[in-house]
Every structure is written in structure tokens, then in C-alpha cells.
Write a protein that holds these residues in place. Structure first.
Motif, mmCIF file in Angstrom:
data_model
loop_
_atom_site.group_PDB
_atom_site.id
_atom_site.type_symbol
_atom_site.label_atom_id
_atom_site.label_comp_id
_atom_site.label_asym_id
_atom_site.label_seq_id
_atom_site.Cartn_x
_atom_site.Cartn_y
_atom_site.Cartn_z
ATOM 1 N N LEU A 1 0.873 -1.079 0.102
ATOM 2 C CA LEU A 1 -0.036 0.115 0.113
ATOM 3 C C LEU A 1 0.938 1.275 -0.033
ATOM 4 C CD1 LEU A 1 -2.804 1.639 0.072
ATOM 5 C CD2 LEU A 1 -2.748 1.198 2.618
ATOM 6 N N ALA A 2 1.970 1.211 0.980
ATOM 7 C CA ALA A 2 2.997 2.342 0.762
ATOM 8 C C ALA A 2 3.503 2.535 -0.508
ATOM 9 C CB ALA A 2 4.026 2.127 1.680
ATOM 10 N N GLU A 3 3.802 1.420 -1.131
ATOM 11 C CA GLU A 3 4.277 1.753 -2.783
ATOM 12 C C GLU A 3 3.271 2.194 -3.648
ATOM 13 O OE1 GLU A 3 5.962 -2.030 -3.683
ATOM 14 O OE2 GLU A 3 7.796 -1.845 -2.718
ATOM 15 N N SER B 1 5.881 6.282 2.782
ATOM 16 C CA SER B 1 6.563 5.358 3.730
ATOM 17 C C SER B 1 5.630 4.279 4.357
ATOM 18 C CB SER B 1 7.489 5.988 4.891
ATOM 19 O OG SER B 1 6.673 6.409 5.582
ATOM 20 N N GLN B 2 6.345 3.028 4.597
ATOM 21 C CA GLN B 2 5.457 2.043 5.450
ATOM 22 C C GLN B 2 5.077 2.685 6.865
ATOM 23 O OE1 GLN B 2 6.452 0.178 8.192
ATOM 24 N NE2 GLN B 2 4.728 -1.175 8.401
ATOM 25 N N PRO B 3 5.812 3.402 7.634
ATOM 26 C CA PRO B 3 5.439 3.926 8.851
ATOM 27 C C PRO B 3 4.329 4.961 8.531
ATOM 28 C CG PRO B 3 7.920 3.803 8.684
ATOM 29 C CD PRO B 3 7.311 3.642 7.438
ATOM 30 N N SER B 4 4.211 5.259 7.551
ATOM 31 C CA SER B 4 2.976 6.601 7.414
ATOM 32 C C SER B 4 1.904 5.799 7.296
ATOM 33 C CB SER B 4 3.302 7.490 6.146
ATOM 34 O OG SER B 4 4.286 8.076 6.230
ATOM 35 N N VAL B 5 1.689 4.401 6.638
ATOM 36 C CA VAL B 5 0.550 3.697 6.397
ATOM 37 C C VAL B 5 0.191 3.308 7.988
ATOM 38 C CG1 VAL B 5 -0.485 1.397 5.627
ATOM 39 C CG2 VAL B 5 1.107 2.830 4.274
ATOM 40 N N THR B 6 1.288 2.787 8.800
ATOM 41 C CA THR B 6 0.904 2.558 10.221
ATOM 42 C C THR B 6 0.337 3.564 10.891
ATOM 43 O OG1 THR B 6 2.675 0.870 10.029
ATOM 44 C CG2 THR B 6 1.905 1.395 12.144
ATOM 45 N N ARG B 7 0.717 4.783 10.836
ATOM 46 C CA ARG B 7 0.457 5.876 11.422
ATOM 47 C C ARG B 7 -1.192 6.221 10.958
ATOM 48 N NH1 ARG B 7 5.777 7.861 11.066
ATOM 49 N NH2 ARG B 7 5.425 8.634 9.251
ATOM 50 N N PHE B 8 -1.115 5.791 9.703
ATOM 51 C CA PHE B 8 -2.894 6.028 9.030
ATOM 52 C C PHE B 8 -3.833 5.349 9.851
ATOM 53 C CE2 PHE B 8 -5.617 4.839 5.793
ATOM 54 C CZ PHE B 8 -6.307 6.140 5.471
ATOM 55 N N ALA B 9 -3.347 4.081 9.787
ATOM 56 C CA ALA B 9 -4.294 3.202 10.354
ATOM 57 C C ALA B 9 -4.490 3.391 11.995
ATOM 58 C CB ALA B 9 -3.754 1.572 10.262
ATOM 59 N N VAL B 10 -3.738 3.875 12.573
ATOM 60 C CA VAL B 10 -3.875 4.200 13.989
ATOM 61 C C VAL B 10 -4.704 5.494 14.284
ATOM 62 C CG1 VAL B 10 -2.749 5.138 16.197
ATOM 63 C CG2 VAL B 10 -1.832 3.403 14.809
ATOM 64 N N ALA B 11 -4.503 6.593 13.275
ATOM 65 C CA ALA B 11 -5.467 7.704 13.067
ATOM 66 C C ALA B 11 -7.003 7.248 12.837
ATOM 67 C CB ALA B 11 -5.016 8.679 11.978
ATOM 68 N N LEU B 12 -7.080 6.130 12.155
ATOM 69 C CA LEU B 12 -8.463 5.673 11.950
ATOM 70 C C LEU B 12 -9.119 4.620 13.180
ATOM 71 C CD1 LEU B 12 -8.329 4.524 8.435
ATOM 72 C CD2 LEU B 12 -9.206 6.604 9.121
ATOM 73 N N GLY B 13 -8.244 4.701 14.336
ATOM 74 C CA GLY B 13 -8.829 3.958 15.384
ATOM 75 C C GLY B 13 -8.210 2.844 15.548
ATOM 76 N N PHE B 14 -7.487 2.147 14.558
ATOM 77 C CA PHE B 14 -6.929 0.540 14.913
ATOM 78 C C PHE B 14 -5.746 0.617 15.357
ATOM 79 C CE2 PHE B 14 -9.960 1.173 11.128
ATOM 80 C CZ PHE B 14 -10.816 0.092 11.307
ATOM 81 N N ASP B 15 -5.225 -0.655 16.059
ATOM 82 C CA ASP B 15 -4.040 -0.871 16.622
ATOM 83 C C ASP B 15 -2.959 -0.670 15.699
ATOM 84 O OD1 ASP B 15 -5.534 -1.276 18.870
ATOM 85 O OD2 ASP B 15 -5.432 -3.264 19.001
#
Length: 277
Positions: free
Chosen positions: A44-46, A51-65
Motif C-alpha cells: 500500500l505504501a508503494e 513510507s510504510q510507517p506512514s501507513v501504520t500511522r494512518f491506520a492508528v489515526a482511524l482508530g485501529f491498533d
């Protein structure tokens, strides 16, 4: 009507304050709605160019772990695959993708109020500038062609350059109150700049774009999304074109003289032998 994957994603993002990078990820997910539940965070990041960490932070911003939790959620809400032919070639896949985009548009139009609001704004603007550059130029041209049959003063802006601001200035001085814009990927920087300038002139910006997370969203007063197909070498834009025609219909509702203008044109066309029957 069952919500499409793109519709469910849009609903997931609603109410969240996203950063520009996160809006880019959201935009990518909407465009690849059918594939997202099966993509890794790296993939998804590609696709989104982040960046891959941006995808992780995005998921957290939506309320997921984290992203795995987001992906599990998307898989849980994904509908079971319907029976379909065992194999579709790339051209058939492109058609099926456009059908899905049109289904998504139909679900969005279940609430007609944004389109009705846009139609009233466009009908009231004298003149009515219509902007579309590069990939969106043909959409702007088609809209302006039909709009001119019912609206007394339509001004097509489909070429960029230094004179674009001059034409916006002229429209504003002549009394324009709204601007109709078509914005499709890849989004020219010049369109964002033109909309920013139009707003500084006091124009209300109505935009048809490929996503609610498109770069033009932040400089649009009323954005109406219609997804594009990305399965071929060049994007397919059936949904934005249809949304433009829907806007024309809504605009006609705000122009009491629209029907009389159409009938007068038909009389003149018959007198001139304009069309071959």
C-alpha cells in the motif's frame, strides 16, 4: 443497494482529520478499493508513494491498533465474491471496474442535496466559468457545450498559462459568483493554483474530482467525487462524465428559461438543417 468497497472506505474515513500524507493514502485506497483488503502495508505504501510507517500511522489515526487490524476489518466487511466468469481479460476487467464506479456514484447520489446545491450555485452565476485542464479538459468542454444551450453566459477555461488568471479576473468582474471545475488525475499544480485564486476573487468553487481526498479538495467549496478507472494505460472517466450530466440537470432546475432556450435552439437547428435525421 449494497454499498460498494469504495463507498465503505469513504464511510470509514469520514469524521477523521487526516494529514496531507494520510489523505494521499486514503485516496489511493479508494482508487484500489477492491484490492486493499489483500495488500500488505509495504504494498500500500508503494502504491500511495509514502513510507510504510506512514501507513501504520494512518491506520492508528482511524482508530485501529495498526495496519493488520485495519486490513482485518476491511476483509470482514468485504462482501463475498459473487459468481463470475472464471477469467476476464484486461478489457473486460476495465469495463467491470467502470460499472463498479457507476454503482458507487449511484449510492452517493442517494442523497441528492449536494448536487442540488451545486446546480443552484451554477445556475445563479452570470457568467459561469468552467475550468478543466489536461486530462479534465474534455470533461470541461462537454459540460460547457451543453451548459451553453441553457445558460446565458458560459466561459470555458480549458487552457492553462499566464492568461488563466486574467480570464478568472474577467469573469469575476463581469459578475461571476461560482466556478465549475473538473479535476482528474494526474492533478496539475496549475489547477490548485487557479482554484486558490478563484476563491480569492470571491468565487464559490464547485468541483467534480476523482476522490474526496484529491488535491483540489482543500481549495473547493463543494466537492463531488466520482471515481476513475485505473486498469488501462489511461484512466477511464465514465463516472465523472455522468456526474457532469447530472449537474447539468440540476442546473436546469435552477434556470426557469432552460426549456424555452432548448426549444428555441431546436427551431433554429431545423431551419438551418443543422442535423442529419
Amino acid at each position: 443497494m449494497t454499498d460498494s468497497p469504495a463507498t465503505r472506505l469513504q464511510q470509514l474515513f469520514e469524521g477523521h482529520r487526516l494529514t496531507p500524507t494520510q489523505r494521499r493514502i486514503a485516496h489511493c485506497m479508494v482508487r484500489r478499493a477492491a484490492d486493499v483488503p489483500f495488500l500488505s502495508s509495504v504494498e500500500l505504501a508503494e502504491l500511495a508513494g509514502v513510507s510504510q510507517p506512514s501507513v501504520t500511522r494512518f491506520a492508528v489515526a482511524l482508530g485501529f491498533d495498526g495496519y493488520p487490524a485495519l486490513r482485518r476489518h476491511l476483509r470482514e466487511v468485504a462482501p463475498a465474491a459473487a459468481d463470475a466468469p472464471a477469467e476476464l481479460n484486461e478489457y473486460q476487467q476495465a469495463v467491470e471496474a467502470e460499472i463498479e464506479n457507476l454503482r458507487h456514484l449511484a449510492s452517493v447520489l442517494a442523497d441528492p442535496s449536494p448536487v442540488e446545491q451545486a446546480g443552484a450555485l451554477l445556475a445563479a452565476s452570470r457568467p459561469l466559468p468552467v475550468l478543466g485542464l489536461r486530462a479534465a479538459a474534455s470533461q470541461a468542454y462537454g459540460f460547457a457545450y451543453f451548459a451553453a444551450k441553457v445558460h446565458p453566459d458560459v466561459r470555458l477555461l480549458h487552457e492553462g498559462g499566464t492568461m488563466l488568471a486574467d480570464r478568472l479576473d474577467a469573469a469575476a468582474r463581469a459578475g461571476a459568483t461560482a466556478l465549475m471545475c473538473f479535476a482528474l488525475p494526474r492533478h496539475p499544480r496549475e489547477v490548485v493554483e487557479a482554484l486558490t485564486y478563484a476563491k480569492s476573487l470571491g468565487l464559490t468553487v464547485v468541483t467534480v474530482a476523482d476522490s474526496a481526498f484529491a488535491p483540489v479538495a482543500k481549495v473547493s467549496d463543494l466537492l463531488l467525487p466520482a471515481a476513475v478507472g485505473t486498469g488501462l494505460a489511461f484512466d477511464t472517466v465514465c463516472a465523472p462524465m455522468l456526474l457532469g450530466r447530472v449537474l447539468l440537470e440540476a442546473m436546469c432546475d435552477g434556470l426557469p428559461e432552460a426549456q424555452a432556450r432548448l426549444e428555441a435552439f431546436d427551431v433554429r437547428a431545423a431551419e438551418r438543417g443543422l442535423f442529419v435525421e
